[in-house]
Design a protein around this motif. Structure first.
Motif, PDB file in Angstrom:
ATOM      1  N   CYS A   1      -2.123   5.690  -2.604  1.00 17.90           N
ATOM      2  CA  CYS A   1      -0.885   5.114  -2.092  1.00 17.90           C
ATOM      3  C   CYS A   1      -0.002   4.617  -3.239  1.00 17.90           C
ATOM      4  N   TRP A   2      -0.624   3.978  -4.212  1.00 18.32           N
ATOM      5  CA  TRP A   2       0.121   3.417  -5.334  1.00 18.32           C
ATOM      6  C   TRP A   2      -0.661   3.663  -6.616  1.00 18.32           C
ATOM      7  N   PRO A   3      -0.452   4.812  -7.257  1.00 14.05           N
ATOM      8  CA  PRO A   3      -1.177   5.124  -8.490  1.00 14.05           C
ATOM      9  C   PRO A   3      -0.946   4.061  -9.563  1.00 14.05           C
ATOM     10  N   GLY A   4      -1.950   3.825 -10.373  1.00 11.07           N
ATOM     11  CA  GLY A   4      -1.910   2.766 -11.381  1.00 11.07           C
ATOM     12  C   GLY A   4      -0.735   2.823 -12.330  1.00 11.07           C
ATOM     13  N   LYS A   5      -0.269   3.989 -12.680  1.00  8.90           N
ATOM     14  CA  LYS A   5       0.836   4.104 -13.643  1.00  8.90           C
ATOM     15  C   LYS A   5       2.189   4.339 -12.983  1.00  8.90           C
ATOM     16  N   ALA A   6       2.209   4.333 -11.650  1.00  8.93           N
ATOM     17  CA  ALA A   6       3.467   4.564 -10.933  1.00  8.93           C
ATOM     18  C   ALA A   6       4.315   3.302 -10.929  1.00  8.93           C
ATOM     19  N   VAL A   7       5.609   3.456 -11.117  1.00  9.81           N
ATOM     20  CA  VAL A   7       6.540   2.328 -11.062  1.00  9.81           C
ATOM     21  C   VAL A   7       6.685   1.838  -9.630  1.00  9.81           C
ATOM     22  N   PHE A   8       6.680   2.773  -8.703  1.00 11.20           N
ATOM     23  CA  PHE A   8       6.859   2.418  -7.298  1.00 11.20           C
ATOM     24  C   PHE A   8       5.836   3.189  -6.479  1.00 11.20           C
ATOM     25  N   GLY A   9       5.241   2.553  -5.487  1.00 12.65           N
ATOM     26  CA  GLY A   9       4.237   3.196  -4.646  1.00 12.65           C
ATOM     27  C   GLY A   9       4.676   3.254  -3.199  1.00 12.65           C
ATOM     28  N   GLY A  10       3.734   3.479  -2.337  1.00 16.65           N
ATOM     29  CA  GLY A  10       4.018   3.542  -0.920  1.00 16.65           C
ATOM     30  C   GLY A  10       3.844   4.936  -0.354  1.00 16.65           C
ATOM     31  N   ARG A  11       3.115   5.772  -1.073  1.00 14.02           N
ATOM     32  CA  ARG A  11       2.867   7.128  -0.595  1.00 14.02           C
ATOM     33  C   ARG A  11       1.903   7.081   0.591  1.00 14.02           C
ATOM     34  N   PRO A  12       2.022   8.031   1.521  1.00 15.71           N
ATOM     35  CA  PRO A  12       1.059   8.083   2.632  1.00 15.71           C
ATOM     36  C   PRO A  12      -0.361   8.259   2.091  1.00 15.71           C
ATOM     37  N   ALA A  13      -1.312   7.520   2.645  1.00 16.73           N
ATOM     38  CA  ALA A  13      -2.694   7.608   2.174  1.00 16.73           C
ATOM     39  C   ALA A  13      -3.643   7.080   3.240  1.00 16.73           C
ATOM     40  N   ASN A  14      -4.852   7.563   3.203  1.00 20.39           N
ATOM     41  CA  ASN A  14      -5.933   7.005   4.016  1.00 20.39           C
ATOM     42  C   ASN A  14      -6.673   6.023   3.134  1.00 20.39           C
ATOM     43  N   ILE A  15      -6.669   4.762   3.531  1.00 22.51           N
ATOM     44  CA  ILE A  15      -7.307   3.726   2.731  1.00 22.51           C
ATOM     45  C   ILE A  15      -8.487   3.179   3.509  1.00 22.51           C
TER      46      ILE A  15
END
Length: 123
Positions: free
Chosen positions: A93-107
């Motif tokens: 959903c929010w990769p460690g090096k991404a500035v902004f997250g919120g991608r669809p993901a199953n958590i």
């Protein structure tokens, strides 16, 4: 998580080292006072949440990062239940090096009680 926890009125400790020794000393003094208040809150029956790794795990879900020294001093001094919460898939959903997250993901989330009494657990 820090922004969300602050919005909820949570006390946060600044664990980042500063470039100057004077600023570092100031941070340590402020954190010492906060830790004393935190310990009293827990001793009075309050709830506490902390992240012993104190940083986002960027090495993947198969590894647990090193816990900071002293992460579990409080449960040694104050008897308490210890609950663990493990997330898997959050980095999708929010990769460690991404500035902004919120991608669809199953958590996935696993919550379990490690022990009813921290004093019994360490003895």
């Amino acid at each position: 998580f820090g922004v969300i926890l602050q919005a909820l009125g949570t006390s946060l400790l600044n664990m980042k080292r500063k470039k100057s020794a004077e600023k570092d000393r100031s941070r340590v003094e402020m954190n010492t006072k906060s830790l004393q208040e935190f310990e009293q809150h827990v001793a009075d029956g309050g709830t506490a949440v902390w992240f012993p790794e104190s940083r986002m795990n960027t090495s993947g879900c198969a590894e647990v990062g090193f816990f900071r020294p002293g992460s579990f001093c409080l449960p040694v001094r104050v008897d308490m239940e210890i609950w663990c919460c493990v997330f898997i898939g959050a980095s999708d959903c929010w990769p460690g090096k991404a500035v902004f997250g919120g991608r669809p993901a199953n958590i996935g989330v696993n919550i379990f009680r490690l022990c009813e009494s921290s004093h019994a657990f360490v003895s």
